[in-house]
Design a protein around this motif. Structure first.
Motif, PDB file in Angstrom:
ATOM      1  N   ASN A 101      23.328  27.847  36.082  1.00 48.59           N
ATOM      2  CA  ASN A 101      23.002  26.783  35.123  1.00 48.59           C
ATOM      3  C   ASN A 101      24.077  26.719  34.043  1.00 48.59           C
ATOM      4  OD1 ASN A 101      20.207  25.199  34.725  1.00 48.59           O
ATOM      5  ND2 ASN A 101      19.839  26.940  36.047  1.00 48.59           N
ATOM      6  N   PHE A 102      24.475  27.911  33.565  1.00 47.71           N
ATOM      7  CA  PHE A 102      25.428  27.961  32.449  1.00 47.71           C
ATOM      8  C   PHE A 102      26.845  27.582  32.897  1.00 47.71           C
ATOM      9  CE2 PHE A 102      23.236  30.223  28.746  1.00 47.71           C
ATOM     10  CZ  PHE A 102      22.016  29.666  29.078  1.00 47.71           C
ATOM     11  N   LEU A 103      27.034  27.460  34.210  1.00 46.25           N
ATOM     12  CA  LEU A 103      28.310  26.938  34.734  1.00 46.25           C
ATOM     13  C   LEU A 103      28.158  25.448  35.068  1.00 46.25           C
ATOM     14  CD1 LEU A 103      29.207  29.881  37.158  1.00 46.25           C
ATOM     15  CD2 LEU A 103      30.388  29.309  35.022  1.00 46.25           C
ATOM     16  N   PHE A 104      26.998  24.880  34.686  1.00 44.59           N
ATOM     17  CA  PHE A 104      26.671  23.481  35.004  1.00 44.59           C
ATOM     18  C   PHE A 104      26.814  23.224  36.509  1.00 44.59           C
ATOM     19  CE2 PHE A 104      28.872  23.108  30.699  1.00 44.59           C
ATOM     20  CZ  PHE A 104      27.703  23.291  29.980  1.00 44.59           C
ATOM     21  N   PHE A 105      26.519  24.256  37.294  1.00 44.43           N
ATOM     22  CA  PHE A 105      26.590  24.164  38.760  1.00 44.43           C
ATOM     23  C   PHE A 105      27.951  23.632  39.229  1.00 44.43           C
ATOM     24  CE2 PHE A 105      21.968  23.343  37.748  1.00 44.43           C
ATOM     25  CZ  PHE A 105      21.527  24.620  38.071  1.00 44.43           C
ATOM     26  N   ASP A 106      28.996  23.906  38.417  1.00 46.03           N
ATOM     27  CA  ASP A 106      30.386  23.510  38.715  1.00 46.03           C
ATOM     28  C   ASP A 106      30.608  21.990  38.699  1.00 46.03           C
ATOM     29  OD1 ASP A 106      31.365  26.122  38.957  1.00 46.03           O
ATOM     30  OD2 ASP A 106      30.648  26.248  41.025  1.00 46.03           O
ATOM     31  N   ALA A 107      29.688  21.272  38.093  1.00 45.61           N
ATOM     32  CA  ALA A 107      29.831  19.800  38.060  1.00 45.61           C
ATOM     33  C   ALA A 107      31.056  19.387  37.255  1.00 45.61           C
ATOM     34  CB  ALA A 107      28.582  19.177  37.438  1.00 45.61           C
ATOM     35  N   PRO A 108      31.695  18.290  37.635  1.00 47.09           N
ATOM     36  CA  PRO A 108      32.848  17.812  36.847  1.00 47.09           C
ATOM     37  C   PRO A 108      32.436  17.181  35.522  1.00 47.09           C
ATOM     38  CG  PRO A 108      32.403  16.316  38.683  1.00 47.09           C
ATOM     39  CD  PRO A 108      31.484  17.491  38.855  1.00 47.09           C
ATOM     40  N   ALA A 109      31.174  16.720  35.442  1.00 43.90           N
ATOM     41  CA  ALA A 109      30.750  16.036  34.206  1.00 43.90           C
ATOM     42  C   ALA A 109      29.293  16.366  33.890  1.00 43.90           C
ATOM     43  CB  ALA A 109      30.908  14.522  34.358  1.00 43.90           C
ATOM     44  N   VAL A 110      28.985  16.347  32.598  1.00 44.19           N
ATOM     45  CA  VAL A 110      27.592  16.524  32.153  1.00 44.19           C
ATOM     46  C   VAL A 110      27.273  15.440  31.123  1.00 44.19           C
ATOM     47  CG1 VAL A 110      25.851  18.075  31.162  1.00 44.19           C
ATOM     48  CG2 VAL A 110      27.772  19.043  32.440  1.00 44.19           C
ATOM     49  N   ILE A 111      26.151  14.747  31.390  1.00 40.38           N
ATOM     50  CA  ILE A 111      25.677  13.687  30.485  1.00 40.38           C
ATOM     51  C   ILE A 111      24.633  14.324  29.568  1.00 40.38           C
ATOM     52  CG2 ILE A 111      24.438  11.469  30.399  1.00 40.38           C
ATOM     53  CD1 ILE A 111      25.490  10.955  33.285  1.00 40.38           C
ATOM     54  N   PHE A 112      24.906  14.361  28.272  1.00 39.74           N
ATOM     55  CA  PHE A 112      23.938  14.951  27.325  1.00 39.74           C
ATOM     56  C   PHE A 112      23.132  13.847  26.668  1.00 39.74           C
ATOM     57  CE2 PHE A 112      27.051  18.319  27.768  1.00 39.74           C
ATOM     58  CZ  PHE A 112      26.237  19.439  27.892  1.00 39.74           C
ATOM     59  N   LEU A 113      21.808  13.994  26.721  1.00 39.91           N
ATOM     60  CA  LEU A 113      20.924  13.010  26.099  1.00 39.91           C
ATOM     61  C   LEU A 113      20.451  13.558  24.760  1.00 39.91           C
ATOM     62  CD1 LEU A 113      18.712  11.820  29.083  1.00 39.91           C
ATOM     63  CD2 LEU A 113      20.897  10.958  28.327  1.00 39.91           C
ATOM     64  N   CYS A 114      20.690  12.771  23.728  1.00 33.48           N
ATOM     65  CA  CYS A 114      20.350  13.183  22.365  1.00 33.48           C
ATOM     66  C   CYS A 114      19.457  12.128  21.731  1.00 33.48           C
ATOM     67  CB  CYS A 114      21.628  13.303  21.520  1.00 33.48           C
ATOM     68  SG  CYS A 114      22.890  14.349  22.278  1.00 33.48           S
ATOM     69  N   MET A 115      18.758  12.543  20.674  1.00 33.58           N
ATOM     70  CA  MET A 115      17.976  11.566  19.893  1.00 33.58           C
ATOM     71  C   MET A 115      17.837  12.081  18.467  1.00 33.58           C
ATOM     72  SD  MET A 115      14.062  12.086  21.233  1.00 33.58           S
ATOM     73  CE  MET A 115      13.078  13.452  20.609  1.00 33.58           C
ATOM     74  N   ASP A 116      17.483  11.195  17.562  1.00 35.16           N
ATOM     75  CA  ASP A 116      17.352  11.572  16.159  1.00 35.16           C
ATOM     76  C   ASP A 116      16.343  12.710  16.008  1.00 35.16           C
ATOM     77  OD1 ASP A 116      18.153  10.184  13.333  1.00 35.16           O
ATOM     78  OD2 ASP A 116      16.199  11.198  13.228  1.00 35.16           O
ATOM     79  N   ARG A 117      16.663  13.666  15.146  1.00 35.73           N
ATOM     80  CA  ARG A 117      15.809  14.854  14.967  1.00 35.73           C
ATOM     81  C   ARG A 117      14.396  14.522  14.496  1.00 35.73           C
ATOM     82  NH1 ARG A 117      18.421  19.825  15.045  1.00 35.73           N
ATOM     83  NH2 ARG A 117      20.651  19.747  14.702  1.00 35.73           N
ATOM     84  N   SER A 118      14.228  13.376  13.819  1.00 33.24           N
ATOM     85  CA  SER A 118      12.914  13.047  13.252  1.00 33.24           C
ATOM     86  C   SER A 118      11.935  12.534  14.313  1.00 33.24           C
ATOM     87  CB  SER A 118      13.087  11.969  12.177  1.00 33.24           C
ATOM     88  OG  SER A 118      13.560  10.782  12.792  1.00 33.24           O
TER      89      SER A 118
END
Ligand code: FMN
Length: 222
Positions: free
Chosen positions: A120-137
Motif C-alpha cells: 500500500n505504501f508503495l502505492f502498488f507501484d502505480a505511476p499516478a495517485v489521485i488524492f481526494l480532499c475536502m474542506d476540514r469543516s
C-alpha cells in the motif's frame, strides 16, 4: 463495455506496470467523473494528482516513514468505528483470510496485513495517485459525495483500459502529500486512488473479493 459489465469487472488493482499515464488521460477521467451527484450540488471534492516523478518522491517518503516506524497520522479519523458490528468484522477478516489463501501466504493475519501495508505504501507501484480532499469543516455527507466521485473515477478508468485501487492507507501521511502537491491546510486529505496499467502477470490481480448474496442485502416489500 456497458455499465453493468464495468461494475462487475472493476476490482482493486494491487499491482501496476511501470507504464506512465499522461495528465490528459487523468483530466479526461476526472472531467467525466465530476458529473457525480453531491449534497446540494456542493461538489466538495478538491482533487490533487501525483504523477510520474511526483508519485516516486511520495512513494520513497512513505516507505521511509514505514521503515522508521513513524505512526500514521491521517486527517480523517472520526468515521472509523471503535468496534465494527460483528458481521462486518467477519467480512473484513474473511477478505484477509481469502487473500492470504489465494496468494499462498502465511495464514497469520498479521503477516498478511504487514505485506499488504508495505505494498500500500508503495502505492502498488502505480505511476499516478489521485488524492481526494475536502474542506476540514465538512461532515460525513460530503464524504458520501467523495465516495460517489471515487467510484465514478474508477469506473471511467475501466473505459480507458486502466486499473485503479482506492485506499485509505494512501492518506496515512497527509503532511507528505500536502507538501508534495501543495495542498492547503484547510483541506483534509481523505483518500487516494492509484491509477495505471494493470499488471496482468501479478497473482495479486487474479484475486477477486466476494460479495454478499443480493437477497441477503436487499429486502423488498410489495
Ligand atoms: C473507503 C475504502 C478504503 C479502502 N482502503 C483500502 C486500503 O487502504 N488498502 C487496500 O489495499 N484496499 C483498500 N480498499 C479496497 C477494498 O479492500 C476493496 O474495495 C474490497 O476488498 C472489495 O474488493 P474489490 O474492490 O476488489 O471488489 C478500500 C476500499 C474503500 C471503498
Amino acid at each position: 463495455m456497458n455499465i453493468i459489465d464495468t461494475m462487475k469487472s472493476r476490482f482493486t488493482c494491487r499491482a501496476f506496470t511501470s507504464e506512465p499515464i499522461d495528465n490528459e488521460t487523468i483530466l479526461s477521467i476526472v472531467e467525466a467523473a465530476r458529473w457525480a451527484p453531491s449534497w446540494g450540488n456542493t461538489q466538495p471534492w478538491e482533487i490533487f494528482v501525483a504523477n510520474g516523478e511526483s508519485t516516486d518522491r511520495l512513494r520513497k517518503a512513505y516507505s521511509e516513514r514505514l521503515s522508521n516506524g513513524v505512526p500514521v497520522n491521517p486527517d480523517i479519523t472520526r468515521p472509523l468505528p471503535k468496534d465494527w458490528p460483528p458481521a462486518l468484522k467477519e467480512r473484513s477478516e474473511k477478505l484477509m483470510h481469502d487473500l492470504a489463501e489465494f496468494l499462498g501466504l502465511d495464514r497469520n493475519g498479521r503477516n498478511v496485513m504487514r505485506d499488504l501495508m508495505v505494498r500500500n505504501f508503495l502505492f502498488f507501484d502505480a505511476p499516478a495517485v489521485i488524492f481526494l480532499c475536502m474542506d476540514r469543516s465538512l461532515t460525513p455527507w460530503s464524504l458520501f459525495d467523495l465516495g460517489a466521485v471515487s467510484q465514478s473515477i474508477m469506473l471511467i478508468a475501466c473505459e480507458y483500459g486502466l486499473g485503479t485501487a482506492v485506499a485509505v492507507q494512501f492518506a496515512s501521511y497527509p503532511d507528505l502529500v500536502r507538501q508534495e502537491l501543495g495542498i492547503p491546510e484547510n483541506l483534509s486529505v481523505c483518500i487516494g486512488i492509484a491509477i495505471g496499467k494493470i499488471d496482468t502477470t501479478s497473482p495479486q490481480n487474479a484475486f477477486r473479493a466476494t460479495r454478499r448474496a443480493v437477497n441477503e442485502v436487499v429486502r423488498i416489500k410489495g
